[in-house]
Design a protein around this motif. Sequence first.
Motif, PDB file in Angstrom:
ATOM      1  N   ARG A 181      -7.305  61.394  17.855  1.00  0.00           N
ATOM      2  CA  ARG A 181      -8.519  62.204  18.088  1.00  0.00           C
ATOM      3  C   ARG A 181      -9.793  61.546  17.533  1.00  0.00           C
ATOM      4  N   ARG A 182      -9.645  60.550  16.679  1.00  0.00           N
ATOM      5  CA  ARG A 182     -10.790  59.939  15.999  1.00  0.00           C
ATOM      6  C   ARG A 182     -11.719  59.258  16.993  1.00  0.00           C
ATOM      7  N   LYS A 183     -13.020  59.392  16.742  1.00  0.00           N
ATOM      8  CA  LYS A 183     -14.033  58.771  17.607  1.00  0.00           C
ATOM      9  C   LYS A 183     -14.623  57.549  16.909  1.00  0.00           C
ATOM     10  N   ASP A 184     -14.982  56.558  17.709  1.00  0.00           N
ATOM     11  CA  ASP A 184     -15.634  55.370  17.162  1.00  0.00           C
ATOM     12  C   ASP A 184     -17.125  55.650  16.969  1.00  0.00           C
ATOM     13  N   SER A 185     -17.879  54.648  16.576  1.00  0.00           N
ATOM     14  CA  SER A 185     -19.308  54.854  16.309  1.00  0.00           C
ATOM     15  C   SER A 185     -20.102  55.141  17.581  1.00  0.00           C
ATOM     16  N   PHE A 186     -19.494  54.957  18.746  1.00  0.00           N
ATOM     17  CA  PHE A 186     -20.144  55.285  20.013  1.00  0.00           C
ATOM     18  C   PHE A 186     -19.731  56.676  20.499  1.00  0.00           C
ATOM     19  N   GLY A 187     -18.888  57.368  19.707  1.00  0.00           N
ATOM     20  CA  GLY A 187     -18.448  58.718  20.059  1.00  0.00           C
ATOM     21  C   GLY A 187     -17.302  58.768  21.040  1.00  0.00           C
ATOM     22  N   MET A 188     -16.567  57.659  21.183  1.00  0.00           N
ATOM     23  CA  MET A 188     -15.472  57.601  22.149  1.00  0.00           C
ATOM     24  C   MET A 188     -14.111  57.694  21.462  1.00  0.00           C
ATOM     25  N   THR A 189     -13.213  58.481  22.056  1.00  0.00           N
ATOM     26  CA  THR A 189     -11.826  58.517  21.601  1.00  0.00           C
ATOM     27  C   THR A 189     -11.065  57.380  22.284  1.00  0.00           C
ATOM     28  N   CYS A 190      -9.844  57.145  21.829  1.00  0.00           N
ATOM     29  CA  CYS A 190      -9.041  56.094  22.471  1.00  0.00           C
ATOM     30  C   CYS A 190      -8.709  56.471  23.912  1.00  0.00           C
ATOM     31  N   LEU A 191      -8.594  57.766  24.209  1.00  0.00           N
ATOM     32  CA  LEU A 191      -8.358  58.199  25.590  1.00  0.00           C
ATOM     33  C   LEU A 191      -9.546  57.831  26.476  1.00  0.00           C
ATOM     34  N   VAL A 226      -3.720  53.374   9.745  1.00  0.00           N
ATOM     35  CA  VAL A 226      -4.553  54.565   9.916  1.00  0.00           C
ATOM     36  C   VAL A 226      -6.017  54.275   9.588  1.00  0.00           C
ATOM     37  N   SER A 227      -6.248  53.522   8.538  1.00  0.00           N
ATOM     38  CA  SER A 227      -7.629  53.262   8.117  1.00  0.00           C
ATOM     39  C   SER A 227      -8.143  51.896   8.560  1.00  0.00           C
ATOM     40  N   ASP A 228      -7.391  51.196   9.395  1.00  0.00           N
ATOM     41  CA  ASP A 228      -7.834  49.890   9.888  1.00  0.00           C
ATOM     42  C   ASP A 228      -8.865  50.092  11.000  1.00  0.00           C
ATOM     43  N   LEU A 229     -10.123  49.944  10.637  1.00  0.00           N
ATOM     44  CA  LEU A 229     -11.228  50.117  11.579  1.00  0.00           C
ATOM     45  C   LEU A 229     -11.988  48.809  11.720  1.00  0.00           C
ATOM     46  N   ASP A 230     -12.498  48.546  12.912  1.00  0.00           N
ATOM     47  CA  ASP A 230     -13.361  47.386  13.074  1.00  0.00           C
ATOM     48  C   ASP A 230     -14.792  47.801  12.699  1.00  0.00           C
ATOM     49  N   PRO A 231     -15.755  46.878  12.709  1.00  0.00           N
ATOM     50  CA  PRO A 231     -17.128  47.232  12.319  1.00  0.00           C
ATOM     51  C   PRO A 231     -17.757  48.357  13.152  1.00  0.00           C
ATOM     52  N   ASP A 232     -17.245  48.604  14.374  1.00  0.00           N
ATOM     53  CA  ASP A 232     -17.766  49.690  15.214  1.00  0.00           C
ATOM     54  C   ASP A 232     -16.981  50.985  15.051  1.00  0.00           C
ATOM     55  N   GLY A 233     -16.084  51.029  14.068  1.00  0.00           N
ATOM     56  CA  GLY A 233     -15.315  52.239  13.823  1.00  0.00           C
ATOM     57  C   GLY A 233     -14.162  52.452  14.785  1.00  0.00           C
ATOM     58  N   LYS A 234     -13.791  51.415  15.505  1.00  0.00           N
ATOM     59  CA  LYS A 234     -12.676  51.531  16.445  1.00  0.00           C
ATOM     60  C   LYS A 234     -11.347  51.395  15.694  1.00  0.00           C
ATOM     61  N   THR A 235     -10.430  52.306  15.993  1.00  0.00           N
ATOM     62  CA  THR A 235      -9.089  52.243  15.420  1.00  0.00           C
ATOM     63  C   THR A 235      -8.255  51.228  16.205  1.00  0.00           C
ATOM     64  N   LEU A 236      -7.048  50.997  15.734  1.00  0.00           N
ATOM     65  CA  LEU A 236      -6.137  50.142  16.489  1.00  0.00           C
ATOM     66  C   LEU A 236      -5.815  50.765  17.843  1.00  0.00           C
ATOM     67  N   LEU A 237      -5.792  52.102  17.901  1.00  0.00           N
ATOM     68  CA  LEU A 237      -5.547  52.773  19.175  1.00  0.00           C
ATOM     69  C   LEU A 237      -6.652  52.478  20.183  1.00  0.00           C
ATOM     70  N   HIS A 238      -7.902  52.442  19.730  1.00  0.00           N
ATOM     71  CA  HIS A 238      -9.007  52.078  20.620  1.00  0.00           C
ATOM     72  C   HIS A 238      -8.764  50.682  21.210  1.00  0.00           C
ATOM     73  N   LEU A 239      -8.384  49.744  20.360  1.00  0.00           N
ATOM     74  CA  LEU A 239      -8.172  48.359  20.788  1.00  0.00           C
ATOM     75  C   LEU A 239      -7.048  48.263  21.808  1.00  0.00           C
ATOM     76  N   ILE A 240      -5.902  48.839  21.509  1.00  0.00           N
ATOM     77  CA  ILE A 240      -4.767  48.680  22.418  1.00  0.00           C
ATOM     78  C   ILE A 240      -4.946  49.476  23.707  1.00  0.00           C
ATOM     79  N   CYS A 241      -5.735  50.550  23.652  1.00  0.00           N
ATOM     80  CA  CYS A 241      -6.032  51.281  24.897  1.00  0.00           C
ATOM     81  C   CYS A 241      -6.945  50.461  25.803  1.00  0.00           C
TER      82      CYS A 241
END
Length: 158
Positions: free
Chosen positions: A100-110, A59-74
Amino acid sequence: MAVSVENCKLILEREERQGSLLKLLSPRDKFGWSCLRWACRMGNLQLMKQLLFHGMDWVSDLDPDGKTLLHLICALGHNHILNYLLNLDSKQEEPFGVTRRKDSFGMTCLQVACFFGQSESVMMIANRVPELLSETLFYLFISFRWRPDFFSSTINNN
């Protein structure tokens, strides 16, 4: 030499018995990536499950740009892992909070899935968290304008 899941499992069990498991799992590489993030990157669901079983926090595994694991696998289209993590996310205190979480660019995993043209990932998320579609229409249109059947079916189904 390739690292097998069984070898990783043995190492994890040994470190857990010695009380040094979190020390082993905690470090990040020079890119800020955890071993859990690398398992997802490689599409290795078995290894990812082992790391989660041994206490890694997805849940709290974020990369330096705030991307979750869901962002990566999407972005990569690892839908077997996406399905597993969406199931975990549905059982959180705040259901689908990570989705629903957004990365530092304001993008969701969707939105990331749309951006990278991962239509199956888009459908998996849209079917489980349909309210995300309203803020994703622009990405859907840009990414799938050449596939009007997909664009209209995504909108009509939700």
